[in-house]
Design a protein around this motif. Structure first.
Motif, PDB file in Angstrom:
ATOM      1  N   ASP A   1       0.825  -1.209   0.000  1.00 10.81           N
ATOM      2  CA  ASP A   1       0.000   0.000   0.000  1.00 10.81           C
ATOM      3  C   ASP A   1       0.860   1.260   0.000  1.00 10.81           C
ATOM      4  N   LEU A   2       1.936   1.186   0.775  1.00 14.01           N
ATOM      5  CA  LEU A   2       2.847   2.326   0.831  1.00 14.01           C
ATOM      6  C   LEU A   2       3.362   2.681  -0.551  1.00 14.01           C
TER       7      LEU A   2
ATOM      8  N   THR B   1       2.093   1.852  -3.398  1.00 13.61           N
ATOM      9  CA  THR B   1       0.968   2.291  -4.217  1.00 13.61           C
ATOM     10  C   THR B   1       0.734   3.789  -4.031  1.00 13.61           C
ATOM     11  N   ALA B   2       0.724   4.198  -2.776  1.00 14.93           N
ATOM     12  CA  ALA B   2       0.486   5.613  -2.478  1.00 14.93           C
ATOM     13  C   ALA B   2       1.622   6.468  -3.019  1.00 14.93           C
TER      14      ALA B   2
ATOM     15  N   ALA C   1       1.160   6.980  -6.598  1.00 11.43           N
ATOM     16  CA  ALA C   1       0.104   7.958  -6.846  1.00 11.43           C
ATOM     17  C   ALA C   1       0.632   9.376  -6.722  1.00 11.43           C
ATOM     18  N   VAL C   2       1.329   9.635  -5.642  1.00  8.92           N
ATOM     19  CA  VAL C   2       1.794  10.989  -5.380  1.00  8.92           C
ATOM     20  C   VAL C   2       2.859  11.406  -6.387  1.00  8.92           C
TER      21      VAL C   2
ATOM     22  N   LEU D   1       5.082   9.514   3.577  1.00  5.93           N
ATOM     23  CA  LEU D   1       5.355   8.258   2.879  1.00  5.93           C
ATOM     24  C   LEU D   1       6.846   7.951   2.863  1.00  5.93           C
TER      25      LEU D   1
END
Lengths: 223, 223
Positions: B87-88, B90-91, B94-95, B161
Motif C-alpha cells: 500500500d505504501l 501504491t500511495a 500515486a503521489v 510516505l
DNA sequence: CATTTGCGGATTGTCAACAATCCTGCAATG
DNA sequence: CATTGCAGGATTGTTGACAATCCGCAAATG
C-alpha cells in the motif's frame, strides 16, 4: 480458542478522538468559520474537559492541516485562499486518479457496481431537485471511489482532502450549476473505469476537478 | 520602519515539534525498531521534559501513521507487514505520478534541470560504489520530484510516505541490486517528464515502484 | 505630535500529582 | 488440570495550578 467468536471487539473512543471529530465537523460545516480562534480554555469548558485532552485534539487537527498554530498566540481555523484551493483540487485529482487506476487494475466488478450506484443516487437527487442531497451524493461518489481502491493510505489522504473540500463548499454555498452536468461528469469517471480506459479516466478526473475549481474561484473575490 | 532590516525573524520551534522530529528520525533510522513500546514517562525523562509536551508529540506521530496507539495500553512503533508495504508503494506511485504530471504541465525547465542533477548525483554515487550515498541520492531524487511539483499537499503526503519508506529500507538493509539499474530507472522517470510523455511517465513510475516492492518483499519472510 | 516605553489582560506552554485502566503472576477452587 | 478471582505493579488518562509569552493601550518623553 473458541471457534470464531461472534462478538466484535469493544473499543472505547478516547476523549481526544471525540473532541477531534466534533471540532472537525464544526470546521467542515462552517460552524467554526475560517480564521476563528480556537481558545483552549474556552473550548475545554464547552466540552467539559480539561485542557490536556483538548490540546491533544488540537495537535491532531494541526497535523491534519485544517488548523493553523501560531506559537504563543493561539490556534486558528485555517483559511483557504485561491492558491490553497487550487492545490487542494490538484491533490484530490492525484488521489482519485490513483484510486481509479487501482480499481481498473484489481476490480472484480463490485467497485464498478458501487460507482454506478453512487451515480444513480446522484441522478435521483438531481431529478427531485434536492440540492443538499445532490451535494451529499456527489461527495459520496468520491468517497466510494477511493474506498473501493482498497488503499488505506489513499483513503486517509482523501479523508483530509474531503474535509477541506467540504469547507470550500460550505463557505461558498450557492454556486449552482446544471445538476445534469454534475451527474454526467461523475458518470464519465465511472464509465472510464468500467471500460478500463486509463487515458479517459485521467481526462475525466482532471476536467471534473477543473470544473469544480472554476466554479469555486469565479465566486471568490477576484483580488 | 527601518528599511529592510537585515535580521531574519526568530521563530523558536515548539518543544513538541523538536520531540516529534527526534522521535521520527529515531523511527526512520531504526533506532526505535517497529513494535517498540514508547513509554511516556521513560521518554519524557530522556528528553528532560514533562509528559505533556511528549504526549503532544505522540499525537502527531499517531496522526502521521507511524505510531500506533492502543488505548490504556501504550504507544508502539508501527510495524509494516507485506500488505502495508504494498500500500505504501501504491500511495507513493500515486503521489509521484501526480507530481510528474504537474511538472509536465507547468515546468519552466528548472524542475527538469533539478531532476537531471539528482540523477547525476546518483550516478556518481553509483560509480564510486558508496551505497549509503546512493541510497540517499535515491531518496533525494524523489524529494526533488515532489518538491518541484509545487504542490504543498503532495509534499506533505510524500513526506510521511518517505518516512515509512526509510523505515522499510532501514529494516531490510542489504537488499542490493545493480546500482546502474537503479540509476537508470530514475533517469527514465526524469526523461519521461522532460519529454512530456505522460504514458511513459506512468509506466516508468509504476515499474520503478514495482521493482522496489519486489526487492523488499523477496527478502521478507514469505509466510 | 510622533515615538517609545511600560503595564495589564489574556492565552499558551509546562509541570507534577492524582485517578482510572490494564497486564502479570499466583493462589484458590471446582 | 483448567479456570477463576485477586492483589501488585506499571502505564496511560486527566486534572488544576503555575510560569512564560505575547498583544493592545495608555502614559511618558523628546
Amino acid at each position: 480458542m473458541p471457534p470464531t467468536p461472534p462478538f466484535q471487539r469493544v473499543h472505547r473512543e478516547s476523549t481526544a478522538s471525540v473532541i477531534t471529530r466534533q471540532l472537525r465537523e464544526g470546521i467542515m460545516y462552517g460552524t467554526l468559520a475560517p480564521g476563528t480562534q480556537l481558545t483552549e480554555s474556552g473550548l475545554a469548558a464547552e466540552f467539559g474537559v480539561s485542557r490536556g485532552p483538548l490540546r491533544e485534539a488540537m495537535q491532531r487537527l494541526v497535523q491534519e492541516g485544517i488548523v493553523r498554530s501560531e506559537p504563543n498566540r493561539g490556534l486558528f481555523v485555517k483559511e483557504l485562499d485561491e492558491d490553497e484551493i487550487r492545490d487542494l483540487y490538484t491533490a484530490r485529482a492525484a488521489v482519485e486518479t490513483a484510486a481509479g487506476r487501482l480499481i481498473i487494475r484489481d476490480d472484480d466488478g463490485s467497485a464498478v457496481t458501487a460507482l454506478r450506484q453512487a451515480c444513480a443516487a446522484m441522478q435521483s437527487a438531481a431529478e427531485t431537485g434536492e440540492l443538499a442531497a445532490l451535494s451529499d451524493a456527489d461527495l459520496h461518489f468520491h468517497e466510494v471511489l477511493v474506498t473501493a481502491s482498497g488503499s488505506r493510505r489513499l483513503q486517509r489522504m482523501h479523508q483530509t482532502l474531503m474535509v477541506e473540500t467540504r469547507m470550500c463548499l460550505t463557505a461558498l454555498q450557492g454556486t449552482y450549476r446544471a445538476p445534469e452536468d454534475q451527474v454526467a461528469e461523475h458518470r464519465r469517471i465511472a464509465e472510464a473505469i468500467a471500460a478500463g480506459d486509463l487515458n479517459e479516466l485521467l481526462q475525466a478526473v482532471e476536467s471534473h476537478m477543473y470544473e469544480a475549481l472554476d466554479r469555486l474561484l469565479s465566486t471568490t473575490e477576484p483580488a
